[in-house]
Design a protein around this motif. Structure first.
Motif, short mmCIF file in Angstrom:
data_model
loop_
_atom_site.label_atom_id
_atom_site.label_comp_id
_atom_site.label_asym_id
_atom_site.label_seq_id
_atom_site.Cartn_x
_atom_site.Cartn_y
_atom_site.Cartn_z
N ASP A 137 -85.70 -72.94 49.95
CA ASP A 137 -86.74 -71.93 49.78
C ASP A 137 -86.24 -70.92 48.74
OD1 ASP A 137 -89.00 -70.39 50.14
OD2 ASP A 137 -88.18 -69.30 51.85
N VAL A 138 -86.97 -70.79 47.63
CA VAL A 138 -86.53 -69.90 46.54
C VAL A 138 -87.66 -68.95 46.16
CG1 VAL A 138 -84.67 -71.27 45.53
CG2 VAL A 138 -87.03 -71.85 45.01
N PRO A 139 -87.97 -67.97 47.01
CA PRO A 139 -89.13 -67.10 46.76
C PRO A 139 -89.00 -66.24 45.51
CG PRO A 139 -87.81 -66.27 48.58
CD PRO A 139 -87.28 -67.63 48.27
N TYR A 140 -87.76 -65.99 45.04
CA TYR A 140 -87.59 -65.11 43.88
C TYR A 140 -87.40 -65.88 42.58
CZ TYR A 140 -87.03 -61.47 47.38
OH TYR A 140 -87.24 -60.60 48.43
N LEU A 141 -87.54 -67.19 42.60
CA LEU A 141 -87.28 -67.99 41.41
C LEU A 141 -88.21 -67.65 40.26
CD1 LEU A 141 -85.75 -70.22 39.97
CD2 LEU A 141 -87.31 -71.88 41.00
N THR A 142 -89.49 -67.50 40.54
CA THR A 142 -90.45 -67.19 39.47
C THR A 142 -90.13 -65.85 38.81
OG1 THR A 142 -92.19 -68.45 40.59
CG2 THR A 142 -92.88 -66.89 38.90
N ALA A 143 -89.80 -64.85 39.62
CA ALA A 143 -89.46 -63.53 39.07
C ALA A 143 -88.19 -63.60 38.23
CB ALA A 143 -89.29 -62.52 40.19
N VAL A 144 -87.21 -64.37 38.69
CA VAL A 144 -85.97 -64.52 37.93
C VAL A 144 -86.25 -65.24 36.61
CG1 VAL A 144 -83.72 -65.66 37.88
CG2 VAL A 144 -84.48 -64.50 39.95
N ALA A 145 -87.09 -66.27 36.65
CA ALA A 145 -87.42 -67.01 35.43
C ALA A 145 -88.09 -66.11 34.41
CB ALA A 145 -88.32 -68.21 35.77
N GLU A 146 -88.99 -65.25 34.86
CA GLU A 146 -89.65 -64.32 33.94
C GLU A 146 -88.65 -63.34 33.34
OE1 GLU A 146 -92.77 -62.50 36.13
OE2 GLU A 146 -94.05 -64.30 36.15
N ALA A 147 -87.68 -62.89 34.15
CA ALA A 147 -86.66 -61.97 33.65
C ALA A 147 -85.77 -62.66 32.62
CB ALA A 147 -85.83 -61.44 34.80
N VAL A 148 -85.45 -63.93 32.87
CA VAL A 148 -84.65 -64.71 31.91
C VAL A 148 -85.40 -64.83 30.59
CG1 VAL A 148 -83.77 -67.02 31.39
CG2 VAL A 148 -83.36 -66.01 33.64
N TRP A 149 -86.68 -65.14 30.68
CA TRP A 149 -87.49 -65.35 29.49
C TRP A 149 -87.66 -64.06 28.68
CZ3 TRP A 149 -88.87 -69.28 26.68
CH2 TRP A 149 -89.91 -69.15 25.77
N ASN A 150 -87.81 -62.92 29.35
CA ASN A 150 -88.11 -61.66 28.69
C ASN A 150 -86.89 -60.76 28.48
OD1 ASN A 150 -91.02 -62.00 28.49
ND2 ASN A 150 -91.03 -61.82 30.73
N ASP A 151 -85.67 -61.29 28.79
CA ASP A 151 -84.44 -60.51 28.62
C ASP A 151 -84.52 -59.18 29.35
OD1 ASP A 151 -83.39 -62.50 26.99
OD2 ASP A 151 -84.14 -61.60 25.16
N ARG A 152 -84.93 -59.23 30.62
CA ARG A 152 -85.04 -58.03 31.46
C ARG A 152 -83.95 -58.06 32.53
NH1 ARG A 152 -90.50 -56.24 31.66
NH2 ARG A 152 -89.91 -54.81 33.35
N ALA A 153 -83.28 -56.95 32.70
CA ALA A 153 -82.27 -56.84 33.75
C ALA A 153 -82.94 -56.85 35.12
CB ALA A 153 -81.45 -55.57 33.57
N VAL A 154 -82.22 -57.33 36.14
CA VAL A 154 -82.75 -57.34 37.50
C VAL A 154 -81.72 -56.74 38.45
CG1 VAL A 154 -84.23 -59.35 37.13
CG2 VAL A 154 -81.90 -59.68 37.96
N ARG A 155 -82.22 -56.13 39.50
CA ARG A 155 -81.39 -55.58 40.57
C ARG A 155 -81.53 -56.51 41.76
NH1 ARG A 155 -77.14 -52.05 40.86
NH2 ARG A 155 -77.18 -50.75 42.73
N ILE A 156 -80.42 -57.12 42.20
CA ILE A 156 -80.51 -58.10 43.28
C ILE A 156 -79.67 -57.65 44.47
CG2 ILE A 156 -80.92 -60.05 41.73
CD1 ILE A 156 -77.99 -60.86 42.13
N ARG A 157 -80.16 -57.99 45.65
CA ARG A 157 -79.37 -57.89 46.88
C ARG A 157 -79.03 -59.32 47.25
NH1 ARG A 157 -80.78 -56.62 52.36
NH2 ARG A 157 -82.97 -56.47 51.73
#
Length: 325
Positions: A137-157
């Protein structure tokens, strides 16, 4: 053959804007001298090429020149239908996009190539999860993929194995890797490049902060180096075993490739009974003991003494368990 190569050079220059002769030669697996001859042929045919000398030079097309030579050979069309990963595309939120692209590709192909491509899709299916395991189960995969594509930093727990188990970290996503049914994020953090298993992200927030992706970062090369380092890092100990001919035959089906390679590399000549001695890398005593037990009486632990004693205690516990009424 040469005509196909000339078209490939044009398409490379259209997609990458500027390339050196060495880069073109590497991409097409030909010599640099061949590239020079091909460039002369393209210029003679009226293609507006411009070559810039120097360290930062290379070839480029002038004036936004575009070629319409986009025809696919039968083999190229078939290979495109083998590169698709429907499950992976769906995980990334691109299932509908990939389906639409395949339909457009199929419609654009000649009748003969269309039939061959359809047969490929009907006869080959890629299933990435390992046997006896459900997809994660990877609920955050789409958000991570968009961040990868747009060179946006992410804050993860993130939930990890080491203590403290739960950490919060700001990372710069460089790429995604699908390995044996598991998605991994390769990201910059604390002046290092780290790897995070997407399924272990328990909270994520995409930040407004943007970052500059390292120009020399190669995701595939980094992943290969990471796997080599991972094996070296987790195999911190060794064990010496005595194996029967039957155990030697079964070893590749029970233990991982790195262990099997080490066993073959260190194998002694067979003794009078046909048994051999091998030295294998060990991640942990518990993990190695479980694999050795699967070999039954066809394997004997010679060293270290702690692992041998661990096996004896385990066998004693089993004997007492099964000796009860």
């Amino acid at each position: 053959m040469r005509a196909s190569r000339l078209v490939s050079i044009l398409l490379l220059l259209q997609t990458r804007e500027r390339m050196t002769a060495q880069e073109i030669a590497g991409a097409l697996e030909v010599s640099v001298r061949t590239v020079y001859r091909d460039m002369e042929a393209l210029s003679a045919a009226g293609v507006p090429l411009y070559g810039e000398p120097g360290h930062d030079g290379g070839y480029r097309l002038l004036g936004g020149f575009r070629t319409r030579l986009t025809g696919l050979t039968a083999g190229e069309a078939e290979s495109l239908f083998l590169t698709g990963l429907p499950r992976a595309a769906a995980d990334l939120g691109l299932g509908a996009v990939v389906t639409a692209a395949q339909l457009k590709l199929m419609a654009a192909l000649p009748t003969e190539s269309r039939g061959r491509a359809r047969r490929i899709a009907e006869r080959f299916h890629l299933d990435t999860p390992a046997w006896y395991r459900d997809a994660e189960d990877v609920p955050y995969l789409t958000a991570v993929a968009e961040a990868v594509w747009n060179d946006r930093a992410v804050r993860i727990r993130y939930l990890r194995w080491a203590e403290p188990h739960e950490i919060t970290r700001t990372v710069r996503p460089y790429g995604l890797v699908l390995k044996a049914g598991h998605w991994y994020l390769v990201a910059g953090a604390d002046r290092r490049i780290r790897t995070y298993r997407i399924a272990r992200i328990i909270d994520l927030r995409v930040l407004d902060e943007r970052f500059d992706r390292p120009a020399d970062f190669d995701l595939a090369a980094h992943w290969r180096a990471y796997l080599e380092h991972f094996d070296a890092r987790r195999h911190q100990d060794t064990a010496t075993l005595r194996l029967s001919p039957g155990a030697v035959d079964r070893l590749p089906h029970i233990m991982e490739p790195a262990v099997v390679r080490a066993a073959r590399r260190t194998a002694s000549p067979p003794d009078a009974d046909g048994w051999i001695r091998v030295t294998i890398p060990v991640e942990s005593h518990d993990q190695t003991l479980g694999e050795i037990l699967r070999l039954g009486a066809d394997a004997e632990i010679l060293a270290p003494a702690e692992l041998r004693d661990h096996l004896i205690r385990t066998l004693d516990s089993l004997r007492h368990l099964y000796a009860r009424p």
